[in-house]
Each structure stands twice: as C-alpha cells, then as structure tokens.
Design an enzyme around this catalytic site. Structure first.
Site, PDB file in Angstrom:
ATOM      1  N   ALA A  10      -9.787  -3.710  -1.871  1.00 29.07           N
ATOM      2  CA  ALA A  10     -10.681  -4.697  -1.265  1.00 29.07           C
ATOM      3  C   ALA A  10     -12.123  -4.455  -1.684  1.00 29.07           C
ATOM      4  O   ALA A  10     -12.859  -5.407  -2.006  1.00 29.07           O
ATOM      5  CB  ALA A  10     -10.554  -4.645   0.256  1.00 29.07           C
ATOM      6  N   ASP A  66       0.818  -1.210   0.000  1.00 28.26           N
ATOM      7  CA  ASP A  66       0.000   0.000   0.000  1.00 28.26           C
ATOM      8  C   ASP A  66       0.850   1.258   0.000  1.00 28.26           C
ATOM      9  O   ASP A  66       0.622   2.176  -0.805  1.00 28.26           O
ATOM     10  CB  ASP A  66      -0.922  -0.017   1.228  1.00 28.26           C
ATOM     11  CG  ASP A  66      -1.710   1.273   1.393  1.00 28.26           C
ATOM     12  OD1 ASP A  66      -2.860   1.315   0.951  1.00 28.26           O
ATOM     13  OD2 ASP A  66      -1.158   2.237   1.967  1.00 28.26           O
ATOM     14  N   VAL A 110      -5.230   2.430   0.027  1.00 33.14           N
ATOM     15  CA  VAL A 110      -5.249   1.765  -1.272  1.00 33.14           C
ATOM     16  C   VAL A 110      -5.620   0.293  -1.120  1.00 33.14           C
ATOM     17  O   VAL A 110      -6.369  -0.259  -1.934  1.00 33.14           O
ATOM     18  CB  VAL A 110      -3.893   1.925  -1.977  1.00 33.14           C
ATOM     19  CG1 VAL A 110      -3.918   1.252  -3.339  1.00 33.14           C
ATOM     20  CG2 VAL A 110      -3.549   3.404  -2.144  1.00 33.14           C
ATOM     21  N   ASP A 111      -5.105  -0.355  -0.082  1.00 29.31           N
ATOM     22  CA  ASP A 111      -5.512  -1.737   0.179  1.00 29.31           C
ATOM     23  C   ASP A 111      -7.026  -1.837   0.341  1.00 29.31           C
ATOM     24  O   ASP A 111      -7.664  -2.774  -0.175  1.00 29.31           O
ATOM     25  CB  ASP A 111      -4.847  -2.248   1.455  1.00 29.31           C
ATOM     26  CG  ASP A 111      -3.448  -2.798   1.220  1.00 29.31           C
ATOM     27  OD1 ASP A 111      -3.086  -3.039   0.055  1.00 29.31           O
ATOM     28  OD2 ASP A 111      -2.712  -2.980   2.206  1.00 29.31           O
ATOM     29  N   LEU A 112      -7.598  -0.888   1.057  1.00 36.43           N
ATOM     30  CA  LEU A 112      -9.039  -0.945   1.318  1.00 36.43           C
ATOM     31  C   LEU A 112      -9.853  -0.601   0.080  1.00 36.43           C
ATOM     32  O   LEU A 112     -10.923  -1.170  -0.152  1.00 36.43           O
ATOM     33  CB  LEU A 112      -9.383  -0.019   2.482  1.00 36.43           C
ATOM     34  CG  LEU A 112      -8.724  -0.450   3.801  1.00 36.43           C
ATOM     35  CD1 LEU A 112      -8.907   0.616   4.867  1.00 36.43           C
ATOM     36  CD2 LEU A 112      -9.286  -1.780   4.282  1.00 36.43           C
TER      37      LEU A 112
END
Length: 380
Positions: free
Chosen positions: A173, A140, A168-170
């Site tokens: 997701a 991220d 960014v990960d979220l």
C-alpha cells in the site's frame, strides 16, 4: 486549516481487502476525494471480517476505509458497468486489485481507461505481477510464506512464523501511494497518465533490506533468530527480575555504558565482549552475563537506568501500552471519525505547511450511491 495537497484529486477505488483500501485511505487523508466501488449486497470482503464489529461493519473494514464515499455497482450489469466507466473517465487515479485482465470485459482495464482518460494514473496491485505470476492468488500470508519473511521470523528451533499483522499488504500500500505520487508528478510535466504496477512479492523483497543483502553477498540464507539481530549484539530482548525488556545497543561505546548502568563495568573490557564482532560471536555467553546482572533488577528500574545513560531500551509492551506511550509523548496517535465508530490510528506523517484533512467515518455500503449515480449520469 489549508486543504491537503491532493485537494481536487479524484480517486476511483475498485480495490478490496487491505492493500488497495489502505492506499486510497491515505490518499483521502491527504485531501483526495475517494469513491469506493463495492459489490452490491456484500461490499468489500472485509465488511464481514469479524468479530470484532465496529461502526457499520467490522473493525477490520474500519481500519482501512475512513473518509471515503461508497457506491455499490454490479459490474456484470451493463448500466452499472457504464457508470463505473464514467467514474474512471473522470478520475485522476484509478486503483484496483482484481485478477490481472479480469476488468477488461467491463472496459475497465488500463488500456480502455487510458483511451477514455489519457491523464489517468491507473494503479494495479497484484500478488505476483501481471506476467508469469498473474494467475497466482495474492494473499499477504501466502506472500509472507513464499517470499521468505516467515523463514527469518520466529524462534531458531521453531517453525516459521508470520508477522502479527498483514505487513506485506501494508508495504505494498505504501509503495502504491509512492508510485501514484510519482505518476501524478510526471503528469504535471507531461500531461500523460500511466499504468503503475505494484505486486506484493516485490514489495516484500524490497523490504528485506540487510537480510536480502546478506544472502546476495554470501550465498547463505539468513535464518530465524527470534528477537536477536544477525549482525549486532546485544540487540534483543533480555529477561530482568520481573519481565522482559528490549535493548538495542549498536556500538562499543553504548555497550560500555550498558555495563556501567548494570553495575558490571568489567565486562566492557572482557575480550569476549570488547567489540561488536566479539559480542556477536559470543552471544550465548553475553546473554548469560547480562541476564545475570539483570536478575535482581526490575524491568522498569533497568529501563530507567539505561535511558538515563542515553541507551535505547524499553519494556516489551502491547498495543494498548504502545498507544499510551505515543499519547504520553504528545504524538496524538488517534483520530476521532465520528459518533458510533471507534477511534482510529491517525495518518502517520506530519507536515509544517498543512495537516491531513479531518477524517470522516468509514461509509456504510452504498451510503453515497444515490448521489453518486445522479452525478455520474449527468454530463461532466
């Protein structure tokens, strides 16, 4: 309580860290059965991401792994790899974020899984795609840096800054969940599974919204502006007598109401501030005028005046105050996942026809291993 819409959907979750586990957790919130496959001995990397510690591992791990079952499988072990293939063959959704191609040696790549299970929705989350960027590590923080987000975050004269959470990960997701839903819907019509690919860089670029559009329209790269908005003013933080408040004034009508609330109505007709374009062009003078009017007004008083005038404003708070605000508004932001575990932030969407399933605690490593091994070893 009616079952969630994903009741009966089995998710084989081979993902680690945050993006994949968050996606599978939200699928579990909606009723899917999620089986988390972890490395023996250590499990998901985030089990060790502490302090702080909570439950059976770290607070970080707890944030993305409720309502799952855990089995520890060593994919380098032929027997364990066989069990993993059986799980993928029975699953409706296979979720993974391994380096592109690395699961092929275990017979868990998309082609192998679809030969055994043509109806599977196979979702891969990568950093930079499965093509030319497949060799690049996907973290991220790295993607925030190279993807431009840091260039528009922070103070104008400071160094680029990351966002205060792995945003960014979220985002990836959530894109993965949307992609999985669309693929499951496609399967309803065709009976066919498919490979869904999500990469962090594309998820970030798709979320840059007006900032990316501004560059594409003008050729000029946006810059960091602190808490200011590039196209609207006043849409920023302002200093009052005893602290800082956020003001989001998006129209000339709202600006006039703001000047009345601050006992300074003449500024609404000042040519420097009479239109949004003028206010953006004269932002420094605008801030000086507004903070001059706020200098003798406490933050809470200023916020109350603005709210009474129908204006979007609030004290700049922290996470505890944000949770307290949500509770005061009846939004029920937290859910209990069981004794010995801290509360968690609930699944954020409300539905009129059903509610997300009652969550269970994030599992200890291999907590369900014995039962799952017996189930996988038995005929389907």
């Amino acid at each position: 309580m009616s079952p969630g819409p994903l009741d009966g959907i089995l998710v084989a979750d081979f993902s680690r860290v945050l993006a994949g586990p968050s996606a599978s957790m939200w699928l579990a919130d909606l009723g899917a059965r999620v089986i988390k496959v972890e490395r023996p001995g250590t499990g998901d990397d985030t089990r060790a991401f502490g302090p702080p510690w909570a439950g059976s591992s770290s607070a970080y791990f707890e944030s993305a792994n409720r309502s799952k079952e855990s089995i520890a499988l060593d994919l380098a072990n032929p027997d364990d790899a066989s069990l993993a293939r059986t799980l993928a063959a029975r699953a409706d959704v296979v979720l993974e974020n391994f380096r592109t191609g690395s699961l092929a040696r275990f017979g868990l790549d998309p082609d192998a899984v679809h030969r055994a299970n043509p109806r599977a929705v196979y979702c891969s989350i990568t950093g930079f795609g499965s093509g030319a960027g497949a060799h690049l590590p996907g973290y991220d923080f790295l993607v925030q840096a190279v993807g431009g987000l840091m260039s528009i975050t922070g103070d104008p004269d400071g160094e680029p800054r990351k966002v205060g959470v792995a945003l960014v990960d979220l985002l990836a997701a959530k894109d993965a969940v949307i992609g999985i839903f669309a693929a499951l819907r496609h399967r309803e019509h065709t009976g066919e599974g498919q490979h869904v690919e999500v990469d962090l860089l594309s998820s970030l670029l798709a979320s840059l919204a007006n900032q990316a559009s501004s560059y594409l329209a003008t050729g000029v790269a946006p810059r960091a502006m602190g808490n200011q908005h590039p196209s609207i003013a006043p849409y920023e933080t302002l200093r009052a007598a005893d602290g800082i408040l956020a003001v989001a004034v998006g129209s000339d009508r709202q600006f006039r109401a703001l000047t009345v609330a601050l006992d300074a109505p003449a500024f609404a007709d000042d040519p420097r501030f009479a239109s949004n374009g003028a206010r953006v062009g004269n932002r420094a003078e605008l801030i000086a005028v507004l903070e001059g009017a706020l200098a003798s007004i406490p933050v809470d008083d200023a916020v109350n005046r603005m709210l009474a005038a129908g204006l979007p404003a609030g004290r700049v708070g922290d996470i505890p105050s944000a949770i307290a605000l949500a509770e005061s508004l009846g939004l029920d932001p937290l859910v209990d996942v069981g004794e010995g575990h801290p509360a968690q932030v609930r699944y954020p969407v409300r539905y009129s026809a059903f509610t997300p399933v009652t969550p269970t605690a994030p599992p200890a490593l291999d907590a369900d291993g014995a039962a799952l091994r017996a189930w996988l070893a038995a005929p389907d």
